[in-house]
Design an enzyme around this catalytic site. Structure first.
Site, short mmCIF file in Angstrom:
data_model
loop_
_atom_site.label_atom_id
_atom_site.label_comp_id
_atom_site.label_asym_id
_atom_site.label_seq_id
_atom_site.Cartn_x
_atom_site.Cartn_y
_atom_site.Cartn_z
N HIS A 17 0.87 -1.19 0.00
CA HIS A 17 0.00 0.00 0.00
C HIS A 17 0.90 1.23 0.00
O HIS A 17 1.36 1.69 1.04
CB HIS A 17 -0.91 -0.03 1.24
CG HIS A 17 -1.90 1.09 1.29
ND1 HIS A 17 -3.11 1.00 1.97
CD2 HIS A 17 -1.89 2.35 0.77
CE1 HIS A 17 -3.78 2.12 1.86
NE2 HIS A 17 -3.05 2.97 1.14
N HIS A 19 1.41 4.95 -2.30
CA HIS A 19 1.08 5.89 -3.38
C HIS A 19 2.39 6.54 -3.80
O HIS A 19 3.03 7.24 -3.00
CB HIS A 19 0.10 6.95 -2.88
CG HIS A 19 -1.16 6.37 -2.32
ND1 HIS A 19 -2.30 6.20 -3.06
CD2 HIS A 19 -1.44 5.88 -1.09
CE1 HIS A 19 -3.24 5.66 -2.33
NE2 HIS A 19 -2.75 5.45 -1.11
N HIS A 197 -9.49 1.34 -1.23
CA HIS A 197 -9.43 1.90 0.12
C HIS A 197 -10.84 1.83 0.70
O HIS A 197 -11.80 2.29 0.07
CB HIS A 197 -9.01 3.37 0.07
CG HIS A 197 -7.55 3.60 -0.21
ND1 HIS A 197 -6.90 3.06 -1.28
CD2 HIS A 197 -6.62 4.32 0.48
CE1 HIS A 197 -5.62 3.44 -1.25
NE2 HIS A 197 -5.43 4.20 -0.19
N GLU A 200 -11.09 3.43 6.05
CA GLU A 200 -10.05 4.30 6.63
C GLU A 200 -10.79 5.36 7.45
O GLU A 200 -10.63 5.44 8.66
CB GLU A 200 -9.21 4.93 5.51
CG GLU A 200 -8.09 5.84 5.99
CD GLU A 200 -7.33 6.54 4.86
OE1 GLU A 200 -7.89 6.64 3.74
OE2 GLU A 200 -6.19 7.00 5.09
N ASP A 279 1.89 6.95 2.38
CA ASP A 279 2.49 8.17 1.81
C ASP A 279 3.66 8.58 2.70
O ASP A 279 3.57 9.57 3.45
CB ASP A 279 1.44 9.30 1.76
CG ASP A 279 0.23 8.90 0.95
OD1 ASP A 279 0.31 8.94 -0.29
OD2 ASP A 279 -0.81 8.53 1.56
#
Ligand code: ADE
Ligand code: ZN
Length: 335
Positions: A17, A19, A197, A200, A279
């Site tokens: 996972h 980005h 996703h 979350e 991220d």
């Protein structure tokens, strides 16, 4: 505790996972901005870093889209991806499954081929240099329309041989998975893997939709599944992997304190939780930092650490033979 941290650094790891636009370190962002003569809203690295205080997902996304706006040329996508791969190679990450957000670039007139060629060539070079394997996941922005996702899918068609799966990201609440039902059907027909996703910030209902209506192969985050016992059973029944992101959860206030992170609970319930960085440039750490935070603050045991690493291998989309090899390596390392 320190020996567990040492062990977590040595383990062969997967990142499921991530980005790629979320790996943009401020120093590199300013260098590429200067190279492309793009003016950023923030004047210095320090000023930009000081803005990394988020109270929710949207706070972060606003900055994330600004950051990616300096990416214009194929070489920018290459340099961004290679910087990330070099970093995680040094952390014993052996396999990565990377999201990119084509619509975040198409909206700025950066064509699809420039994006994917830059990212893909860096992945291929890392494979040649270090044997690091990869999968590439094209993610749809859920705050945009399903029509826009269909347009993106159309643009991706000449490059489908480079793409392994599709995902769903961006602002979750108000944009449930069912909004993208038809486009995911089309993706499945093209033989693409599906992940989304869910849970979350969004409610358990969104995870149900991702499973029942979309038929996902994996769930990104999935934290809020813990609010629904039936959902937990369903996720287990289908052996779905959850790509959990501890430092992201802390920075975006999905958890208030790392001590309260639910990853141990997930493992106790028998859920296939994995550790990922989401991220990393924005959330304060890459793979090893995520493991170290869990070890220091949640007190995960050696057995739990091994389980998390194994889940990362089994939940990946790599070939079975490769999975077996890494599972054996893990077993030897932990013996
Ligand atoms: N895009 C980049 N990071 C994201 C996250 N954690 N959630 C949703 N969309 C994202
Ligand atoms: Zn994410």
């Amino acid at each position: 505790m320190e020996t567990l941290i040492e062990l977590s650094k040595k383990m062969p790891k997967t990142e499921l996972h991530l980005h790629i636009e979320g790996t943009f370190e401020p120093e590199q962002m300013f260098a590429i901005a200067q190279r492309n003569q793009v003016v950023l809203k923030y004047h210095t690295v320090e000023e930009l870093k000081a803005a990394y205080q988020f109270t929710n997902l949207q706070d972060f996304l606003d900055l994330y889209y600004q950051g990616m706006s300096v990416l214009l040329h194929e070489v920018d996508f290459y340099d961004l991806t290679m910087a990330y791969l070099e970093k995680v190679h040094s952390e014993n990450v052996v396999h990565v499954e990377i999201f990119f957000d084509p619509q975040g670039h198409l909206s700025r007139d950066v064509p699809f081929d420039r994006q994917i060629n830059g990212i893909y060539n860096a992945l291929k070079d890392a494979e040649k240099k270090w044997g690091m394997t990869f999968k590439l996941i094209m993610s749809f922005l859920r705050h945009l329309s399903e029509e826009s996702a269909f347009d993106t899918l159309e643009l991706s068609k000449p490059f489908l041989h480079l793409i392994d799966g599709v995902g769903l990201d961006s602002s979750e609440v108000g944009h449930p998975p069912e909004k993208f039902l038809r486009v995911f059907e089309a993706c499945k027909d093209l033989g693409l893997k599906i992940t989304a996703h869910a849970g979350e910030e969004g409610p358990p209902e969104y995870i149900w939709q991702a499973i029942d209506q979309i038929g996902v192969d994996r769930i990104d985050h999935g934290n809020r599944a813990l609010e629904d016992d039936k959902l937990i059973e369903e996720i287990k029944k289908r052996s779905l992997t959850l790509t959990v992101c501890p430092l992201s959860n802390l920075k975006l206030c999905v958890v208030n304190d790392m001590k309260d992170h639910p990853i141990k609970t997930m493992l106790k319930l028998g859920l296939n939780a994995t550790v990922n960085s989401d991220d990393p440039a924005y959330f304060g750490g890459y793979m090893n930092d995520n493991y170290a935070a869990l070890i220091r603050q949640t007190g995960i045991s050696k057995e739990e650490l091994l389980q998390l690493a194994k889940n990362g291998i089994t939940g990946s989309w790599m070939e079975d033979k490769q999975k077996e090899r890494y599972l054996q390596e893990l077993t030897s390392l932990f013996a």
